[in-house]
Enzyme design. Structure first.
Site, PDB file in Angstrom:
ATOM      1  N   HIS A 134      -6.018  30.495  49.855  1.00 52.79           N
ATOM      2  CA  HIS A 134      -6.182  31.634  48.898  1.00 52.79           C
ATOM      3  C   HIS A 134      -5.642  31.117  47.569  1.00 52.79           C
ATOM      4  CE1 HIS A 134      -8.305  33.758  52.122  1.00 52.79           C
ATOM      5  NE2 HIS A 134      -7.117  33.877  52.613  1.00 52.79           N
ATOM      6  N   HIS A 157      -3.707  28.486  56.172  1.00 53.34           N
ATOM      7  CA  HIS A 157      -3.662  29.035  57.216  1.00 53.34           C
ATOM      8  C   HIS A 157      -5.100  29.170  58.121  1.00 53.34           C
ATOM      9  CE1 HIS A 157      -5.122  31.850  53.961  1.00 53.34           C
ATOM     10  NE2 HIS A 157      -5.664  32.507  54.913  1.00 53.34           N
ATOM     11  N   ARG A 203     -12.452  27.288  51.542  1.00 52.89           N
ATOM     12  CA  ARG A 203     -12.495  26.726  53.090  1.00 52.89           C
ATOM     13  C   ARG A 203     -12.174  25.227  52.994  1.00 52.89           C
ATOM     14  NH1 ARG A 203     -17.785  28.948  54.360  1.00 52.89           N
ATOM     15  NH2 ARG A 203     -17.280  30.761  54.634  1.00 52.89           N
TER      16      ARG A 203
HETATM   17 ZN    ZN Z   1      -7.031  34.209  54.605  1.00 48.59          ZN
END
Ligand code: ZN
Length: 321
Positions: A99, A174, A194
């Protein structure tokens, strides 16, 4: 000054399970219940007031009706509701993702960045998650490993146990692994880049979209920061452990044996997400709860009491550190 129960919005992402319905009593007709958004003012999934005279309003409508003082003075610096709290049931692996931070997200996506933290509510034996890299890598190596599908050779896989806490600063690579049920406290954002999705297809039969170029912009190509373990503090009737304290949120896990006397002063609301047990929150209003419930206590409510035997995540916003 109010104590209200919230009902969540649900997400049926492809990797979800059924435990939020089967074990946490969530009323949801989706086949898979991947996420419940328990404290949310986000347009993609608002929470709704379930108790009291404002039942039926979204949390955002509730705040508009009663004024921003219900959030507290510490929230003023954010401009919008700062956080989002979820339960996440990963029956299968989530995509490897990252993110952006506030600066990048506001410039490119028009919303907050996303720093988040996870509390492992439950997990299967041998469950693992992906948290940063084993060692520092170069931008060239990152790009090459994404292109030839070897990224997982350099990522850091961590075995998890019930009660583990992870702080995922924006920019940290992550992935939640299969067999893990997590409570997530995060910034109020739905921006995910992603990078790798195990070659899966989405509900439409096509591979889910990847966001490799943006991920290259924001990923920190190094091991995730290590945070020292915090002590469990004992108070009358309960214990409390600080899980995370950052600019955006402060969270504790409480184990209440009998009752806990807590306070929501004028600086911040308090939110309780009940992970085990049952009881009642009183302080002017009185609201009973069971496992899975989310309770919002407005700033300025003052002292309130949680009675019963339960485990809960307590979240508040602190004045800027
Ligand atoms: Zn996340």
């Amino acid at each position: 000054m109010a104590i209200i129960k919230l009902t969540p919005a649900f997400k049926d992402y492809i990797w979800g399970g059924t435990r939020l319905r089967d074990d946490f009593g969530k009323q949801c007709s989706f086949d898979k219940v991947a996420e419940s958004w328990e404290l949310s003012c986000h347009k993609d999934g608002p929470s709704v007031v379930a108790t009291g005279e404002d039942a039926g309003l979204t949390l955002r409508e509730y705040i508009e009706k009663h004024g921003k003082q219900v959030l507290g003075t510490a929230c003023e610096r954010f401009g919008d509701f700062p956080i989002l709290i979820k339960l996440i049931d990963a029956k299968d692996n989530l995509s490897v993702q990252v993110h952006p931070d506030n600066e990048y997200a506001q410039r490119v996506e028009g919303e907050f960045g996303k720093t988040e933290m996870w509390y492992v509510v439950d997990c299967d034996e041998g469950a693992e998650l992906l948290y940063g890299f084993k060692h520092q890598i170069s931008k060239e190596e990152f790009a090459e490993r994404i292109a030839n599908n070897t990224l997982l050779e350099v990522t850091n896989n961590v075995p998890v146990h019930k009660g583990d806490v992870f702080f995922i600063e924006a920019g940290t690579l992550h992935a939640i692994g299969k067999g893990i049920l997590i409570a997530e406290i995060q910034q109020n954002s739905n921006t995910t880049y992603r990078i790798y999705d195990y070659g899966r297809v989405g509900k439409d039969g096509k591979p889910r979209e990847l966001h490799v170029e943006k991920a290259k912009d924001v990923t920190v190509l190094a091991p995730a920061k290590q945070y020292p373990e915090t002590p469990v503090e004992r108070f009358e009737g309960y214990t409390s452990k600080l899980m995370a304290s950052c600019e955006y949120f402060t969270t504790y896990v409480l184990d209440i044996e009998d009752k806990a006397e807590l306070e929501a002063d004028g600086s911040s609301f308090a939110d309780l997400l009940i992970l085990e047990g049952e009881g009642t929150v009183t302080g002017g209003d009185s609201v009973s709860f069971v496992k899975g419930d989310s309770i919002f206590i407005t700033a300025g409510t003052g002292k309130f009491t949680v009675s019963g035997r339960c485990r809960a995540v307590l979240t508040r916003i602190d004045e800027k550190q």
